[in-house]
Design an enzyme around this catalytic site. Structure first.
Site, short mmCIF file in Angstrom:
data_model
loop_
_atom_site.label_atom_id
_atom_site.label_comp_id
_atom_site.label_asym_id
_atom_site.label_seq_id
_atom_site.Cartn_x
_atom_site.Cartn_y
_atom_site.Cartn_z
N ASP A 1 0.83 -1.21 0.00
CA ASP A 1 0.00 0.00 0.00
C ASP A 1 0.85 1.26 0.00
O ASP A 1 2.06 1.22 0.27
CB ASP A 1 -0.94 0.01 1.20
CG ASP A 1 -0.20 -0.04 2.53
OD1 ASP A 1 0.79 -0.79 2.63
OD2 ASP A 1 -0.61 0.65 3.48
N GLU B 1 0.09 -1.30 5.65
CA GLU B 1 1.16 -0.79 6.52
C GLU B 1 0.95 0.67 6.85
O GLU B 1 1.14 1.11 8.00
CB GLU B 1 2.52 -1.00 5.83
CG GLU B 1 3.72 -0.74 6.72
CD GLU B 1 4.26 0.68 6.66
OE1 GLU B 1 5.21 0.99 7.40
OE2 GLU B 1 3.71 1.49 5.88
#
Length: 489
Positions: free
Chosen positions: A79, A146
């Site tokens: 991400d 994350e």
């Protein structure tokens, strides 16, 4: 889109980074990218699987004759932070990232670039497809969410990974290797505060603080940059004695990005509007003077607000108490480390603050090398906001990564760095939440280091990566994977 990336060197890495730019992947929306990577792995005949949370692992058997070498895990997160300039409409769930090169650096156009951690992911993919590379057993671990919560690492399956050494590819400084990081936690504060209708003798105004640089709430917390939430609250304090009442508030978009903009709607007596404007003009100049050379584009503006039927504002007492609580809430660097000189030990970022219809929400990100200091900041939030009847909770807490300076993996990296680049790397501890702390808690036998290319402005639309440093990073990664294929080296 972004075809120019495939002309950069090393081409395999940049080709994969092009795919990452063209595939939307904000936190929580990584599914399309995961599906693409699984199809890519199938095309190469590489086995892959996911754990229950959805983290993706792709494996590659060792080169012939190197089956007994220690297994190496290449690790990064899929991400990216979704930040765009206010005047640039961008749907991070649908739109690709448009990139361009300026003076040897790759930038995005008015958005975050996603080099954090797209560079590491692209490098791991390029390693997996490199059939000229001699290597031991390889695993590439790609975690989810994350940037929003560390959710992928926190929920990583145990007894799943097989490797003995982990190379985290999520660092952002050339010529440096990281062996430790801060832990962190989200502090969430919520309250339903009393409101009353805007009176006929009151008028609505819209207050905006814009133009700040922003940045990473860990790496940039000590740079002296402005925090839009902290600064707009100063403006609200300046207006308290003109009987201004908060109608709504929105500041920041992510708890791990220094907020660049904040906005508030106020109700105040019509005859006080010009006095408010005068006070804010004076404050704008004060803030510009304080932040000169750091945030020179700061703007503090007051415009007419838009009234709607039934518009309500906080009661004067609730507005006063909320503004006061925000004004004294911990923000910025709390303490520098004495154990690791030059490194922030404890900090807090007032990342996201909102108010609508009397519903108040705050999400702050506390980071510390010491779990006890992190817990103390959270407790201070609880003690402070209890005074206004708010509820406080701590979420997504994750441990720090304790340095291991005697690690054989570190020694081999340093030797290769000297051999290939002629200098020793700087060995660092980072004030940011690398996933290594969480992974190390789940897999305590893992040896770990973290390194990467030079990235600046992460978590902001100023994010950029130095192109030459990417080639250097790639060369070091390939060399290290080959070196680790020899268990006796």
């Amino acid at each position: 889109m972004n075809a120019h990336l495939e002309q950069l060197a090393p081409r395999p890495l940049w080709r994969h980074f092009r795919t990452l730019c063209n595939t939307p992947r904000p936190s929580g929306h990584e599914a399309a990218l995961v599906a693409h990577l699984e199809a890519w792995a199938d095309g190469l005949g590489l086995p892959h699987d996911r754990d229950a949370f959805g983290n993706l692992r792709i494996r590659k058997p060792a080169s012939p004759g190197h089956e007994k070498a220690p297994g190496v895990i290449l690790q990064g997160h899929l991400d990216m932070v979704a930040q765009a300039n206010a005047d640039h409409p961008h749907d991070f769930t649908r739109d690709p990232i448009a990139t361009h090169v300026v003076d040897g650096w790759l930038h995005a156009r008015n958005t975050t670039l996603g080099a954090d951690n797209g560079m590491g992911v692209a490098a791991a993919l390029a390693i997996l497809e490199d059939d000229t590379l001699v290597h031991g057993p390889l695993e590439a671990l790609f975690t989810l969410e994350e940037e929003s919560s560390m959710g992928g690492a926190l929920n990583l399956a145990e007894d799943w990974l097989e490797g003995e050494m982990l190379l985290n590819l999520d660092s952002e400084d050339r010529g440096q290797v990281y062996i430790g990081c801060a832990g962190g936690a989200d502090v969430v504060v919520e309250a339903q505060l009393p409101t009353s209708a805007v009176g006929e003798d009151e008028t609505l105004v819209r207050l905006a603080l814009t133009g700040l640089t922003g940045g990473h709430s860990g790496l940039d917390i000590d740079k002296g940059r402005g925090n839009a939430n902290r600064l707009l609250v100063r403006a609200l304090r300046r207006l308290e004695d003109v009987d201004a009442r908060l109608v709504d508030y929105q500041g920041g978009t992510l708890r791990n990005a220094l907020p660049r903009e904040a906005f508030a709607t106020l109700a105040l007596p019509a005859e006080e509007v010009e006095a408010a404007r005068t006070r804010l003009a004076a404050l704008e100049q004060e803030l510009r003077d304080e932040l000169a050379g750091v945030d020179d584009d700061l703007r503090l503006t007051l415009e007419p607000g838009v009234a709607a039927d039934g518009t309500a504002a906080l009661s004067r007492e609730a507005s006063r108490l909320l503004v006061n609580a925000l004004h004294v809430a911990p923000c910025g660097v709390e303490r520098m480390s004495t154990a690791v000189p030059g490194v922030v030990e404890t900090s807090n970022n007032l990342g996201v603050v909102s108010l609508a219809d009397g519903r108040f929400h705050l999400c702050a990100l506390v980071r510390s090398l010491r779990d006890s200091a992190r817990a103390d900041i959270a407790d201070r939030f609880r003690a402070l906001f209890e005074l206004i009847g708010a509820r406080t909770r701590v979420e997504n807490a994750y441990p720090g990564w304790t340095p291991s300076p005697e690690s054989p993996l570190l020694a081999r990296f340093c030797a290769l760095h000297r051999e290939r680049l002629g200098v020793d790397p700087a060995i660092k501890v980072i004030h940011a939440g690398l996933e290594c702390g969480i992974l190390g808690a789940k897999y305590p036998a893992l040896e770990m280091i973290s390194f990467g290319p030079l990235i600046r402005g992460a978590h902001s639309p100023d994010e950029r990566v130095e192109i030459d440093s990417v080639a250097e990073f790639w060369d070091m990664l390939r060399a290290l994977v080959e070196d680790l294929a020899d268990p006796k080296a």
